[in-house]
Motif scaffolding. Structure first.
Motif, PDB file in Angstrom:
ATOM      1  N   ARG A  40      -8.956   9.875   2.784  1.00 34.17           N
ATOM      2  CA  ARG A  40      -9.548   8.561   3.063  1.00 34.17           C
ATOM      3  C   ARG A  40      -8.522   7.630   3.702  1.00 34.17           C
ATOM      4  N   GLN A  41      -7.276   7.703   3.227  1.00 33.78           N
ATOM      5  CA  GLN A  41      -6.219   6.882   3.823  1.00 33.78           C
ATOM      6  C   GLN A  41      -6.010   7.288   5.284  1.00 33.78           C
ATOM      7  N   TRP A  42      -5.918   8.591   5.529  1.00 31.15           N
ATOM      8  CA  TRP A  42      -5.713   9.070   6.896  1.00 31.15           C
ATOM      9  C   TRP A  42      -6.860   8.635   7.803  1.00 31.15           C
ATOM     10  N   ARG A  64       0.840  -1.191   0.000  1.00 34.13           N
ATOM     11  CA  ARG A  64       0.000   0.000   0.000  1.00 34.13           C
ATOM     12  C   ARG A  64       0.876   1.242   0.000  1.00 34.13           C
ATOM     13  N   VAL A  65       0.430   2.249  -0.700  1.00 31.99           N
ATOM     14  CA  VAL A  65       1.148   3.516  -0.739  1.00 31.99           C
ATOM     15  C   VAL A  65       0.806   4.287   0.528  1.00 31.99           C
ATOM     16  N   PRO A  66       1.816   4.750   1.278  1.00 38.24           N
ATOM     17  CA  PRO A  66       1.532   5.532   2.478  1.00 38.24           C
ATOM     18  C   PRO A  66       0.812   6.835   2.130  1.00 38.24           C
ATOM     19  N   ALA A  67      -0.044   7.288   3.025  1.00 38.40           N
ATOM     20  CA  ALA A  67      -0.782   8.530   2.799  1.00 38.40           C
ATOM     21  C   ALA A  67       0.168   9.710   2.640  1.00 38.40           C
TER      22      ALA A  67
END
Length: 102
Positions: free
Chosen positions: A43-45, A3-6
């Motif tokens: 959304r990631q955060w 997954r790509v970090p936020a």
């Protein structure tokens, strides 16, 4: 799948948004890139650190975008964009790391 970090998503949004606007000479296209990445990062955060911290990081993302404009008049466009990107990505990384530790 990795997954790509936020923090990376936010950095790509700020640098990418500016780059798209500059290369195409169409600021609205840069705004679209900035906005899409901002929504994805938010959304990631929210999923990683909760809605309160996600709101704060999203606010910082928007403040970085807005603040880069007056800063660019003092230090230049690229230094401004890279500076605010560093602040936003650094804050994101720190908040995500703290949340991951529990």
């Amino acid at each position: 799948m990795t997954r790509v970090p936020a923090a990376v998503t936010a950095a790509v949004g700020l640098v990418g948004g500016y780059s798209v606007a500059r290369v195409t000479k169409k600021r609205p296209l840069g705004g679209v890139a900035l906005g899409v990445a901002g929504v994805v990062a938010a959304r990631q955060w929210a999923g990683k650190v909760g809605s309160g911290k996600a709101a704060a990081l999203t606010g910082l993302y928007l403040a970085g975008f807005a603040g880069s404009h007056p800063l660019a008049k003092k230090v230049g466009a690229w230094p401004s964009v890279l500076g605010v990107t560093g602040v936003v990505a650094g804050a994101s990384w720190a908040v995500e790391r703290t949340a991951a530790k529990g």
